[in-house]
Design an enzyme around this catalytic site. Structure first.
Site, PDB file in Angstrom:
ATOM      1  N   ASN A 153       1.448   0.683   5.126  1.00  0.00           N
ATOM      2  CA  ASN A 153       2.423  -0.392   4.968  1.00  0.00           C
ATOM      3  C   ASN A 153       3.798   0.090   5.410  1.00  0.00           C
ATOM      4  O   ASN A 153       3.945   1.232   5.866  1.00  0.00           O
ATOM      5  CB  ASN A 153       2.443  -0.896   3.519  1.00  0.00           C
ATOM      6  CG  ASN A 153       2.726   0.221   2.538  1.00  0.00           C
ATOM      7  OD1 ASN A 153       3.802   0.814   2.551  1.00  0.00           O
ATOM      8  ND2 ASN A 153       1.752   0.510   1.675  1.00  0.00           N
ATOM      9  N   LYS A 186     -14.539   8.553  15.865  1.00  0.00           N
ATOM     10  CA  LYS A 186     -13.592   7.538  16.295  1.00  0.00           C
ATOM     11  C   LYS A 186     -14.326   6.278  16.741  1.00  0.00           C
ATOM     12  O   LYS A 186     -15.271   6.341  17.538  1.00  0.00           O
ATOM     13  CB  LYS A 186     -12.736   8.071  17.443  1.00  0.00           C
ATOM     14  CG  LYS A 186     -11.730   7.065  17.974  1.00  0.00           C
ATOM     15  CD  LYS A 186     -10.950   7.629  19.153  1.00  0.00           C
ATOM     16  CE  LYS A 186     -10.028   6.568  19.746  1.00  0.00           C
ATOM     17  NZ  LYS A 186      -9.300   7.078  20.923  1.00  0.00           N
ATOM     18  N   ASP A 224      -5.822   0.540  -9.596  1.00  0.00           N
ATOM     19  CA  ASP A 224      -4.398   0.292  -9.825  1.00  0.00           C
ATOM     20  C   ASP A 224      -3.775   1.504 -10.516  1.00  0.00           C
ATOM     21  O   ASP A 224      -4.042   1.767 -11.697  1.00  0.00           O
ATOM     22  CB  ASP A 224      -4.229  -0.958 -10.684  1.00  0.00           C
ATOM     23  CG  ASP A 224      -2.793  -1.441 -10.757  1.00  0.00           C
ATOM     24  OD1 ASP A 224      -1.905  -0.605 -10.981  1.00  0.00           O
ATOM     25  OD2 ASP A 224      -2.566  -2.653 -10.604  1.00  0.00           O
ATOM     26  N   PHE A 248       7.525  -1.313  -9.922  1.00  0.00           N
ATOM     27  CA  PHE A 248       8.274  -1.951  -8.842  1.00  0.00           C
ATOM     28  C   PHE A 248       7.420  -3.080  -8.278  1.00  0.00           C
ATOM     29  O   PHE A 248       6.190  -2.979  -8.224  1.00  0.00           O
ATOM     30  CB  PHE A 248       8.596  -0.946  -7.731  1.00  0.00           C
ATOM     31  CG  PHE A 248       9.964  -0.347  -7.850  1.00  0.00           C
ATOM     32  CD1 PHE A 248      10.957  -0.615  -6.919  1.00  0.00           C
ATOM     33  CD2 PHE A 248      10.275   0.499  -8.905  1.00  0.00           C
ATOM     34  CE1 PHE A 248      12.224  -0.071  -7.033  1.00  0.00           C
ATOM     35  CE2 PHE A 248      11.537   1.055  -9.038  1.00  0.00           C
ATOM     36  CZ  PHE A 248      12.514   0.760  -8.093  1.00  0.00           C
ATOM     37  N   LYS A 262       0.500  -5.753 -17.070  1.00  0.00           N
ATOM     38  CA  LYS A 262       0.230  -4.322 -17.073  1.00  0.00           C
ATOM     39  C   LYS A 262       0.856  -3.594 -18.262  1.00  0.00           C
ATOM     40  O   LYS A 262       0.739  -2.374 -18.373  1.00  0.00           O
ATOM     41  CB  LYS A 262       0.726  -3.702 -15.758  1.00  0.00           C
ATOM     42  CG  LYS A 262       0.022  -4.279 -14.529  1.00  0.00           C
ATOM     43  CD  LYS A 262       0.406  -3.566 -13.255  1.00  0.00           C
ATOM     44  CE  LYS A 262      -0.317  -4.190 -12.053  1.00  0.00           C
ATOM     45  NZ  LYS A 262      -0.041  -3.468 -10.781  1.00  0.00           N
TER      46      LYS A 262
END
Length: 403
Positions: free
Chosen positions: A211, A290, A307, A324, A342
């Protein structure tokens, strides 16, 4: 007792008319119980004499890069090690530029490069020089590196102009320094565990899914926590950042790696701050070789990752945990939902819509806890890290008054 009492403060004076204020600044710092040494540039000595500063500080004034009176002739290293805080006042446009680009051809600039001390600057210059794009660029760069900037003020200048650029008055600078030092003990002796950066989920030996997280926010928090007296362990995904001084960094690749490393250190932590952008999904299987570009369509079967944040909080319910949340819409709704779902103590949420936050020098946060909420407006990430940790420390000590 003053927060400046016993602090080793190196005052750097550069060549501007505001150098005359430095004499009063030294006097006030010593009155607060600080240990003050003075370093002057050649230009500064045209405005105020080293003898004046020596008489006020009670210490020899440092002006030469290679000092034959210093141990081994390397006075810059001695000063760099001695200083706990470095304040440059006045800090001219020239000095700001030199700090930005890492010059080290005089004593003051070299000490700044050689020291791990918190660096602070009090800009002083003509109003047009202050507004110049080059000066503003340099300031943003310095702030992004964690340099604290005090001022300038607005008013009539020595040249006759009126505008921004006046150095803050000595009493204001002493108050700003004291305020900074007051935050330095907020996490004294606490063990803070931080995750930062992205994770990489392998597809084959040469490809992975990741990301846009740069890790800058997490690294800024690690540096700020250390400055506040914490013992910091930083578990980091792959980033192009240097580890902050006095921080223990543990490098990981995948979400699974991050979970294992975090579990190993959570038991000893007092505070856990999870800034990492951990992958939500990972390939079910990783190709041993690959993958060749043969088919027109490539399908990847994915499974949920464990998580990290929820797992750690469930296993360590007593651990003060800060999550966050990076969202593209409904930031507050998602943040509060994540906080409750959570069982977190706090959550810091921000919008990443339209390219915000990711790999940027600035960010803004909505900080939420069970019975409260504070908005932190957009600012450089190092300043934002300090502001966030003030809130974290306040909530931590409220929940654990005897910790």
């Amino acid at each position: 007792m003053s927060f400046l009492h016993g602090k080793n403060i190196l005052l750097g004076i550069s060549g501007g008319i505001a150098a005359y204020k430095s004499a009063e600044l030294v006097r006030l710092l010593i009155k607060q119980g600080a240990n003050v040494r003075v370093c002057m540039t050649a230009s500064a000595q045209q405005f105020i004499t080293p003898l004046t500063m020596q008489a006020l500080s009670g210490n020899p004034v440092h002006t030469e890069l290679l000092d034959p009176q210093a141990e081994l002739g390397m006075g810059h290293i001695e000063l760099a090690r001695w200083a706990e805080l470095i304040l440059i006042a006045p800090a001219t446009a020239n000095v700001l530029a030199r700090l930005t680009y890492g010059f080290a051809d005089d004593l003051l600039s070299t000490v700044c490069l050689a020291s791990a001390a918190q660096l602070m600057v009090a800009p002083a210059m003509n109003q047009q020089m202050w507004k110049n794009a080059a000066t503003q660029h340099n300031l943003q760069t310095l702030k992004a590196r964690g340099v604290r900037v005090f001022g300038p003020a607005e008013g009539v200048q020595a040249c006759g102009d009126t505008g921004m650029g006046r150095m803050l008055e000595p009493a204001e600078l002493v108050q700003a320094l004291s305020s900074c030092c007051s935050t330095n003990a907020l996490l004294q002796g606490k063990r803070v565990l931080i995750t930062a950066g992205p994770t990489r989920e392998a597809i084959d030996p040469v490809r992975f899914l990741t990301n846009r997280s740069s890790g800058k926010m997490g690294y800024a928090i690690a540096k700020a926590a250390t400055a506040m007296g914490a013992q910091v362990t930083l578990i980091s995904g792959p980033v192009a950042l240097e580890c902050p001084p006095r921080v223990q960094r543990i490098g990981v690749e995948s979400a699974a790696d991050m979970l294992v490393a975090t579990q190993a250190h959570a038991t000893d932590a007092d505070i856990f701050i999870a800034t990492a952008a951990v992958a939500d999904y990972t390939p079910i299987s990783v190709a041993a070789q690959k993958i060749k570009k043969n088919a027109d369509v490539l399908e990847l079967a994915m499974k949920k990752t464990t998580d990290v944040l929820a797992t750690i909080k469930l296993a360590h319910p007593q651990l003060f945990t800060v999550g966050f949340a990076a969202e593209t819409n409904d930031v507050m709704a998602y943040a509060r939902g994540k906080l409750e779902r959570k069982g977190l103590d706090m959550i810091a949420a921000n919008s990443v819509a339209d390219g915000k936050a990711f790999d940027q020098p600035t960010n803004a946060l909505e900080v939420v806890w069970k019975d409260g909420h504070t908005s932190l407006p957009e600012m450089d990430k190092h300043t934002l890290a300090h502001e966030l940790l003030k809130l974290v420390a306040a909530q931590y000590h409220t929940r654990k008054p005897f910790a």
